[in-house]
Design a protein around this motif. Structure first.
Motif, PDB file in Angstrom:
ATOM      1  N   SER A 136      82.174  27.540  32.169  1.00  0.00           N
ATOM      2  CA  SER A 136      82.030  28.261  33.437  1.00  0.00           C
ATOM      3  C   SER A 136      81.020  27.532  34.302  1.00  0.00           C
ATOM      4  O   SER A 136      79.991  27.060  33.820  1.00  0.00           O
ATOM      5  CB  SER A 136      81.596  29.710  33.206  1.00  0.00           C
ATOM      6  OG  SER A 136      80.324  29.744  32.561  1.00  0.00           O
ATOM      7  N   ILE A 137      81.353  27.427  35.596  1.00  0.00           N
ATOM      8  CA  ILE A 137      80.472  26.770  36.567  1.00  0.00           C
ATOM      9  C   ILE A 137      80.351  27.699  37.754  1.00  0.00           C
ATOM     10  O   ILE A 137      81.357  28.178  38.304  1.00  0.00           O
ATOM     11  CB  ILE A 137      81.030  25.411  37.017  1.00  0.00           C
ATOM     12  CG1 ILE A 137      81.260  24.493  35.810  1.00  0.00           C
ATOM     13  CG2 ILE A 137      80.091  24.745  38.006  1.00  0.00           C
ATOM     14  CD1 ILE A 137      81.928  23.179  36.164  1.00  0.00           C
ATOM     15  N   VAL A 138      79.132  27.962  38.176  1.00  0.00           N
ATOM     16  CA  VAL A 138      78.870  28.842  39.315  1.00  0.00           C
ATOM     17  C   VAL A 138      78.344  28.006  40.462  1.00  0.00           C
ATOM     18  O   VAL A 138      77.369  27.268  40.312  1.00  0.00           O
ATOM     19  CB  VAL A 138      77.865  29.953  38.949  1.00  0.00           C
ATOM     20  CG1 VAL A 138      77.586  30.841  40.157  1.00  0.00           C
ATOM     21  CG2 VAL A 138      78.408  30.782  37.803  1.00  0.00           C
ATOM     22  N   GLY A 139      79.011  28.146  41.647  1.00  0.00           N
ATOM     23  CA  GLY A 139      78.540  27.456  42.839  1.00  0.00           C
ATOM     24  C   GLY A 139      78.569  25.957  42.677  1.00  0.00           C
ATOM     25  O   GLY A 139      79.478  25.378  42.088  1.00  0.00           O
ATOM     26  N   ALA A 140      77.546  25.295  43.190  1.00  0.00           N
ATOM     27  CA  ALA A 140      77.451  23.835  43.147  1.00  0.00           C
ATOM     28  C   ALA A 140      76.795  23.379  41.850  1.00  0.00           C
ATOM     29  O   ALA A 140      75.861  22.589  41.848  1.00  0.00           O
ATOM     30  CB  ALA A 140      76.668  23.327  44.346  1.00  0.00           C
ATOM     31  N   GLY A 141      77.274  23.912  40.729  1.00  0.00           N
ATOM     32  CA  GLY A 141      76.722  23.523  39.430  1.00  0.00           C
ATOM     33  C   GLY A 141      75.358  24.113  39.160  1.00  0.00           C
ATOM     34  O   GLY A 141      74.628  23.606  38.312  1.00  0.00           O
ATOM     35  N   LYS A 142      75.005  25.206  39.888  1.00  0.00           N
ATOM     36  CA  LYS A 142      73.686  25.799  39.656  1.00  0.00           C
ATOM     37  C   LYS A 142      73.629  26.512  38.312  1.00  0.00           C
ATOM     38  O   LYS A 142      72.598  26.531  37.653  1.00  0.00           O
ATOM     39  CB  LYS A 142      73.359  26.771  40.793  1.00  0.00           C
ATOM     40  CG  LYS A 142      73.207  26.108  42.153  1.00  0.00           C
ATOM     41  CD  LYS A 142      72.865  27.130  43.215  1.00  0.00           C
ATOM     42  CE  LYS A 142      72.698  26.471  44.574  1.00  0.00           C
ATOM     43  NZ  LYS A 142      72.379  27.442  45.637  1.00  0.00           N
ATOM     44  N   GLU A 143      74.733  27.135  37.916  1.00  0.00           N
ATOM     45  CA  GLU A 143      74.806  27.840  36.642  1.00  0.00           C
ATOM     46  C   GLU A 143      75.968  27.260  35.843  1.00  0.00           C
ATOM     47  O   GLU A 143      77.114  27.266  36.308  1.00  0.00           O
ATOM     48  CB  GLU A 143      75.005  29.341  36.856  1.00  0.00           C
ATOM     49  CG  GLU A 143      73.891  30.010  37.655  1.00  0.00           C
ATOM     50  CD  GLU A 143      72.583  30.042  36.899  1.00  0.00           C
ATOM     51  OE1 GLU A 143      72.639  29.928  35.655  1.00  0.00           O
ATOM     52  OE2 GLU A 143      71.528  30.182  37.522  1.00  0.00           O
ATOM     53  N   ILE A 144      75.698  26.760  34.669  1.00  0.00           N
ATOM     54  CA  ILE A 144      76.718  26.163  33.803  1.00  0.00           C
ATOM     55  C   ILE A 144      76.686  26.881  32.462  1.00  0.00           C
ATOM     56  O   ILE A 144      75.608  27.104  31.884  1.00  0.00           O
ATOM     57  CB  ILE A 144      76.471  24.658  33.593  1.00  0.00           C
ATOM     58  CG1 ILE A 144      76.533  23.921  34.948  1.00  0.00           C
ATOM     59  CG2 ILE A 144      77.493  24.073  32.632  1.00  0.00           C
ATOM     60  CD1 ILE A 144      76.227  22.440  34.832  1.00  0.00           C
ATOM     61  N   GLY A 145      77.859  27.259  31.978  1.00  0.00           N
ATOM     62  CA  GLY A 145      77.970  27.888  30.674  1.00  0.00           C
ATOM     63  C   GLY A 145      79.048  27.211  29.851  1.00  0.00           C
ATOM     64  O   GLY A 145      80.121  26.899  30.360  1.00  0.00           O
ATOM     65  N   LEU A 146      78.751  26.957  28.593  1.00  0.00           N
ATOM     66  CA  LEU A 146      79.692  26.316  27.677  1.00  0.00           C
ATOM     67  C   LEU A 146      79.805  27.159  26.426  1.00  0.00           C
ATOM     68  O   LEU A 146      78.794  27.644  25.893  1.00  0.00           O
ATOM     69  CB  LEU A 146      79.237  24.900  27.319  1.00  0.00           C
ATOM     70  CG  LEU A 146      79.155  23.882  28.464  1.00  0.00           C
ATOM     71  CD1 LEU A 146      78.585  22.566  27.950  1.00  0.00           C
ATOM     72  CD2 LEU A 146      80.525  23.661  29.089  1.00  0.00           C
ATOM     73  N   GLN A 147      81.029  27.346  25.943  1.00  0.00           N
ATOM     74  CA  GLN A 147      81.280  28.040  24.695  1.00  0.00           C
ATOM     75  C   GLN A 147      82.131  27.125  23.804  1.00  0.00           C
ATOM     76  O   GLN A 147      83.033  26.443  24.295  1.00  0.00           O
ATOM     77  CB  GLN A 147      82.019  29.364  24.917  1.00  0.00           C
ATOM     78  CG  GLN A 147      81.250  30.382  25.761  1.00  0.00           C
ATOM     79  CD  GLN A 147      81.377  30.123  27.245  1.00  0.00           C
ATOM     80  OE1 GLN A 147      82.473  29.835  27.712  1.00  0.00           O
ATOM     81  NE2 GLN A 147      80.278  30.232  27.968  1.00  0.00           N
ATOM     82  N   GLY A 148      81.825  27.092  22.540  1.00  0.00           N
ATOM     83  CA  GLY A 148      82.570  26.223  21.645  1.00  0.00           C
ATOM     84  C   GLY A 148      82.371  26.591  20.193  1.00  0.00           C
ATOM     85  O   GLY A 148      81.726  27.597  19.859  1.00  0.00           O
ATOM     86  N   ARG A 149      82.917  25.748  19.359  1.00  0.00           N
ATOM     87  CA  ARG A 149      82.841  25.958  17.914  1.00  0.00           C
ATOM     88  C   ARG A 149      82.503  24.632  17.242  1.00  0.00           C
ATOM     89  O   ARG A 149      82.831  23.561  17.769  1.00  0.00           O
ATOM     90  CB  ARG A 149      84.162  26.507  17.360  1.00  0.00           C
ATOM     91  CG  ARG A 149      84.498  27.904  17.856  1.00  0.00           C
ATOM     92  CD  ARG A 149      85.895  28.323  17.437  1.00  0.00           C
ATOM     93  NE  ARG A 149      86.187  29.675  17.881  1.00  0.00           N
ATOM     94  CZ  ARG A 149      87.372  30.281  17.722  1.00  0.00           C
ATOM     95  NH1 ARG A 149      88.370  29.630  17.098  1.00  0.00           N
ATOM     96  NH2 ARG A 149      87.553  31.508  18.158  1.00  0.00           N
ATOM     97  N   THR A 150      81.878  24.723  16.106  1.00  0.00           N
ATOM     98  CA  THR A 150      81.535  23.535  15.336  1.00  0.00           C
ATOM     99  C   THR A 150      81.529  23.885  13.860  1.00  0.00           C
ATOM    100  O   THR A 150      81.313  25.062  13.482  1.00  0.00           O
ATOM    101  CB  THR A 150      80.164  22.978  15.753  1.00  0.00           C
ATOM    102  OG1 THR A 150      79.869  21.817  14.969  1.00  0.00           O
ATOM    103  CG2 THR A 150      79.078  24.010  15.580  1.00  0.00           C
ATOM    104  N   VAL A 151      81.761  22.897  13.050  1.00  0.00           N
ATOM    105  CA  VAL A 151      81.745  23.128  11.598  1.00  0.00           C
ATOM    106  C   VAL A 151      80.352  22.929  11.033  1.00  0.00           C
ATOM    107  O   VAL A 151      80.067  23.345   9.897  1.00  0.00           O
ATOM    108  CB  VAL A 151      82.748  22.185  10.901  1.00  0.00           C
ATOM    109  CG1 VAL A 151      84.175  22.524  11.327  1.00  0.00           C
ATOM    110  CG2 VAL A 151      82.449  20.722  11.207  1.00  0.00           C
TER     111      VAL A 151
END
Length: 231
Positions: A136-151
């Protein structure tokens, strides 16, 4: 014996000026001559002005005749309502374009360059054993969110360091990291084929354990929509 001396000189006696008829006639003639000259001069000036006025009237009449002839041969075109409407629409479009340009140059819309560079950076900074499930990116990259998985949980710091080396993410940091253990339910995996003569209950259904993580550039709530972009 006495002697009288006469000191009176008639030349010094005041002489009386006598206006004769001949002098009066000469003066009157001179006055009449001057008056006649003035009258002639005035009449001549009036004649010159009258001639100039007459010539001006003739020239004006000729010009008016030429103007009337030109208007007759080349009449003034009437305004076409369709052209006027099209011109008004063009002016409105031009004003709208200038307003849009002003808004874009002022940065009121946030990021006007797109988000492709961000997603390329997310993909380029890959780490084996770690994958993203949402961004997820809000506006001009002011807020960035990443969700993922790893082993393996230690792969998350490696991915963060890889992200920091991307030019589009220079100067940005993550303020929140959430990690939680999870596993894929058994029905979602293909069950192994049971050996001959063994019951199904004797074969344990496999399961995949992994770590779910969430990275946020601020302490804002986690956005779960994958690939979300907000203005």
């Amino acid at each position: 014996m006495s002697q009288q001396i006469n000191l009176f000189n008639p030349a010094f006696e005041k002489q009386k000026q006598v206006l004769t008829a001949a002098g009066m006639a000469q003066a009157l003639g001179l006055i009449l001559l001057l008056s006649g000259a003035l009258v002639w001069y005035g009449a001549h000036q009036v004649y010159v002005l009258e001639r100039a006025a007459a010539d001006s009237k003739v020239m004006l009449a000729a010009r008016e005749a030429r103007r009337a002839d030109v208007l007759t041969r080349f009449p003034t075109p009437q305004k076409d309502p369709l052209i006027a409407r099209a011109l008004g629409q063009a002016e409105a479009d031009r004003a709208a374009l200038f307003e849009a340009q002003t808004i874009l140059q002022g940065g009121e819309l946030g990021n006007t360059q797109g988000y492709a560079d961000y997603f390329r950076a997310f993909a380029h900074a890959r780490v084996n054993g770690l994958w993203l499930t949402g961004a997820s990116i809000v506006g001009a990259g002011k807020e960035i969110g990443l969700q993922g998985r790893t082993v393996q949980p230690d792969l998350v710091p490696q991915y963060i360091r890889a992200l920091s080396r991307e030019s589009v993410l220079q100067g940005k940091s993550f303020a929140r990291l959430d990690m939680a253990a999870a596993q894929i339910p058994a029905p979602m995996l293909a069950a192994p084929v049971a050996p001959s003569g063994a019951t199904a209950a004797a074969v344990a259904a496999p399961s995949l354990r992994f770590i779910e993580f969430s990275l946020q550039s601020s302490a804002a709530p986690v956005v779960g929509a994958a690939g979300a972009v907000k203005e």
